[in-house]
Structures are given as C-alpha cells and as structure tokens.
Design a protein around this motif. Structure first.
Motif, mmCIF file in Angstrom:
data_model
loop_
_atom_site.group_PDB
_atom_site.id
_atom_site.type_symbol
_atom_site.label_atom_id
_atom_site.label_comp_id
_atom_site.label_asym_id
_atom_site.label_seq_id
_atom_site.Cartn_x
_atom_site.Cartn_y
_atom_site.Cartn_z
ATOM 1 N N ASN A 100 7.715 -11.003 -6.090
ATOM 2 C CA ASN A 100 6.401 -10.756 -5.493
ATOM 3 C C ASN A 100 5.375 -10.670 -6.613
ATOM 4 O O ASN A 100 5.632 -10.024 -7.631
ATOM 5 C CB ASN A 100 6.368 -9.404 -4.767
ATOM 6 C CG ASN A 100 7.263 -9.375 -3.551
ATOM 7 O OD1 ASN A 100 7.453 -10.379 -2.877
ATOM 8 N ND2 ASN A 100 7.835 -8.203 -3.278
ATOM 9 N N ILE A 102 1.536 -9.254 -6.883
ATOM 10 C CA ILE A 102 0.528 -8.519 -6.119
ATOM 11 C C ILE A 102 -0.768 -8.573 -6.910
ATOM 12 O O ILE A 102 -0.871 -8.031 -8.016
ATOM 13 C CB ILE A 102 0.973 -7.067 -5.834
ATOM 14 C CG1 ILE A 102 2.372 -7.068 -5.193
ATOM 15 C CG2 ILE A 102 0.006 -6.385 -4.867
ATOM 16 C CD1 ILE A 102 3.433 -6.490 -6.038
ATOM 17 N N GLU A 104 -5.175 -9.189 -6.069
ATOM 18 C CA GLU A 104 -6.192 -9.254 -5.010
ATOM 19 C C GLU A 104 -6.813 -10.650 -4.902
ATOM 20 O O GLU A 104 -7.018 -11.158 -3.821
ATOM 21 C CB GLU A 104 -7.249 -8.185 -5.279
ATOM 22 C CG GLU A 104 -7.857 -7.595 -4.031
ATOM 23 C CD GLU A 104 -6.865 -6.855 -3.135
ATOM 24 O OE1 GLU A 104 -5.748 -6.520 -3.595
ATOM 25 O OE2 GLU A 104 -7.196 -6.624 -1.950
ATOM 26 N N LYS A 107 -6.634 -16.511 -4.591
ATOM 27 C CA LYS A 107 -5.550 -16.915 -3.697
ATOM 28 C C LYS A 107 -4.550 -17.719 -4.519
ATOM 29 O O LYS A 107 -4.941 -18.612 -5.274
ATOM 30 C CB LYS A 107 -6.084 -17.788 -2.552
ATOM 31 C CG LYS A 107 -6.666 -16.992 -1.410
ATOM 32 C CD LYS A 107 -5.561 -16.372 -0.553
ATOM 33 C CE LYS A 107 -6.128 -15.392 0.472
ATOM 34 N NZ LYS A 107 -5.272 -14.231 0.695
ATOM 35 N N LYS A 109 -1.474 -19.003 -3.125
ATOM 36 C CA LYS A 109 -0.464 -19.769 -2.384
ATOM 37 C C LYS A 109 -0.507 -21.274 -2.662
ATOM 38 O O LYS A 109 0.524 -21.932 -2.591
ATOM 39 C CB LYS A 109 -0.498 -19.457 -0.891
ATOM 40 C CG LYS A 109 -1.777 -19.767 -0.159
ATOM 41 C CD LYS A 109 -1.587 -19.294 1.287
ATOM 42 C CE LYS A 109 -2.624 -19.690 2.274
ATOM 43 N NZ LYS A 109 -4.003 -19.786 1.850
ATOM 44 N N LYS A 133 6.551 -14.942 -3.900
ATOM 45 C CA LYS A 133 5.674 -14.545 -2.802
ATOM 46 C C LYS A 133 4.432 -13.849 -3.370
ATOM 47 O O LYS A 133 4.471 -13.319 -4.473
ATOM 48 C CB LYS A 133 6.444 -13.623 -1.843
ATOM 49 C CG LYS A 133 7.783 -14.252 -1.431
ATOM 50 C CD LYS A 133 8.540 -13.526 -0.362
ATOM 51 C CE LYS A 133 8.898 -12.092 -0.665
ATOM 52 N NZ LYS A 133 9.723 -11.914 -1.893
ATOM 53 N N LYS A 135 1.003 -11.227 -2.524
ATOM 54 C CA LYS A 135 0.406 -10.206 -1.654
ATOM 55 C C LYS A 135 -0.860 -9.683 -2.294
ATOM 56 O O LYS A 135 -0.956 -9.624 -3.522
ATOM 57 C CB LYS A 135 1.362 -9.009 -1.475
ATOM 58 C CG LYS A 135 2.654 -9.285 -0.758
ATOM 59 C CD LYS A 135 2.458 -9.745 0.670
ATOM 60 C CE LYS A 135 2.067 -8.596 1.586
ATOM 61 N NZ LYS A 135 1.920 -9.083 2.987
ATOM 62 N N THR A 136 -1.796 -9.284 -1.463
ATOM 63 C CA THR A 136 -2.889 -8.447 -1.960
ATOM 64 C C THR A 136 -2.412 -6.997 -1.850
ATOM 65 O O THR A 136 -1.348 -6.722 -1.287
ATOM 66 C CB THR A 136 -4.162 -8.606 -1.101
ATOM 67 O OG1 THR A 136 -3.910 -8.029 0.175
ATOM 68 C CG2 THR A 136 -4.561 -10.061 -0.945
ATOM 69 N N GLU A 138 -4.490 -4.924 -0.349
ATOM 70 C CA GLU A 138 -5.391 -4.449 0.718
ATOM 71 C C GLU A 138 -6.495 -3.551 0.167
ATOM 72 O O GLU A 138 -6.847 -2.539 0.771
ATOM 73 C CB GLU A 138 -4.588 -3.712 1.808
ATOM 74 C CG GLU A 138 -3.564 -4.586 2.547
ATOM 75 C CD GLU A 138 -4.199 -5.598 3.495
ATOM 76 O OE1 GLU A 138 -5.409 -5.503 3.728
ATOM 77 O OE2 GLU A 138 -3.464 -6.487 3.959
#
Ligand code: C5P
Ligand code: MG
Length: 160
Positions: A100, A102, A104, A107, A109, A133, A135-136, A138
């Motif tokens: 992962n 992480i 913010e 992008k 992807k 993978k 993730k932000t 949030e």
C-alpha cells in the motif's frame, strides 16, 4: 509442502518541495517529492524491510545506514535488489509481494502498471506476483494533510 515465511515492512517520508517523487523506482510527475538520504522511495523501502523481515535479516537501516555517503541520492531499487540477493543466498524465493502507498496527492493509479513492472523487474518476478495499491488518508493526520507519504508491504517467501 515447502516452508513459507512472511515479512512485513512499513516506512514514512516527509513531503518536500524540490525533491523527486519516486515510487517503486518510477519517477511520478508532481509538484513535490519526498525527503530522504537516498531517492526516498518509500515503497521500495517498505518492500526491502518486508523481504529482510521474512528471512529475519534485520532491517534496511542496518544494511544501508542513512549516514553512509554511498547511499546519498541512490536508487532504492539497489536496496531491494540487495535484500533479494540475501534471501536467495539463504535458499528462499519470493512467492508474491503486496503493498500500500498512502499519499493524498497526486493520483497514482495511472502509474500502477509502470510501478508494478519496475518492481517485477527488480525482483525478477512475473507481473501477477506483484501488487501495489494506493490510498489517501482522507485528509487525516500528517499524510492526510499532505505532509508525508507512507508505504506498507507484505512479502511471502518459499524455501527452494
Ligand atoms: O483513499 P481512497 O479510498 O479515497 O482512494 C480511492 C482510490 O483512489 C484508491 O482505491 C486508489 O485507486 C486511488 N488513489 C490513487 N492515488 C492516491 C490515492 C488513491 O490513485 N494517491
Ligand atoms: Mg525510507
């Protein structure tokens, strides 16, 4: 059945202006990058620790001290390759890796396939054994506030 072993890795780097953003050996276009002695490839660092951990070989800082001028600006894929050599010397092969990142922004992807290919090449693995993978956080905490990037990794090894 042959012995299987699992390793886990984690890393964090501060976000900094005027630095490259390198993830899994791929330079990502961004307004900022990550602080660090090497190229600060947080993903490669987490994966290196996961490989070392699976074979109980200590951690990345032990093998590559961040005070050593040899590693200033170095590509972190070098650390990953070294960890791969060490586990091979002990009779293990990599079954699969998963990670992962992480962060913010930006992008990531659209860069997934390039990052997977870069890691698959470094680890001498077929693409389907390499997963990454994104993730932000949030907007929560230092990662969510855009001040840091984190990576987590899991590696499975098999004997022989
Ligand atoms: O963090 P969140 O669940 O909102 O992320 C949704 C999706 O956005 C992720 O599954 C991932 O595909 C993508 N993402 C990305 N780059 C990031 C963070 C998330 O491409 N920096
Ligand atoms: Mg690091």
């Amino acid at each position: 059945m042959s012995e299987h072993r699992t390793g886990v890795g984690w890393d964090v780097h501060r976000v900094a202006a005027g630095r490259p953003l390198v993830l899994g050996g791929v330079e990502i276009p961004a307004q900022f990058g990550l602080e660090g002695h090497s190229d600060a490839d947080v993903l490669a660092h987490a994966l290196t620790d996961a490989l070392l951990g699976a074979a109980a070989l200590g951690d990345i800082g032990e093998h590559f001290p961040n005070t050593d001028p040899r590693w200033a600006g170095a590509s972190s894929l070098l650390f990953l390759r070294h960890a791969l050599e060490l586990i091979r010397q002990r009779g293990y092969r990599v079954v699969n890796v998963d990670a992962n990142v992480i962060l913010e922004r930006p992008k990531l992807k659209d860069y997934r396939e390039r990052i997977r290919q870069s890691l698959a090449q470094a680890l001498e693995l077929p693409l389907e054994r390499v997963s990454v993978k994104f993730k932000t956080a949030e907007k929560l905490g230092p990662v969510g506030e855009g001040r840091a990037a984190e990576a987590q990794a899991v590696v499975t090894l098999a004997a022989g």
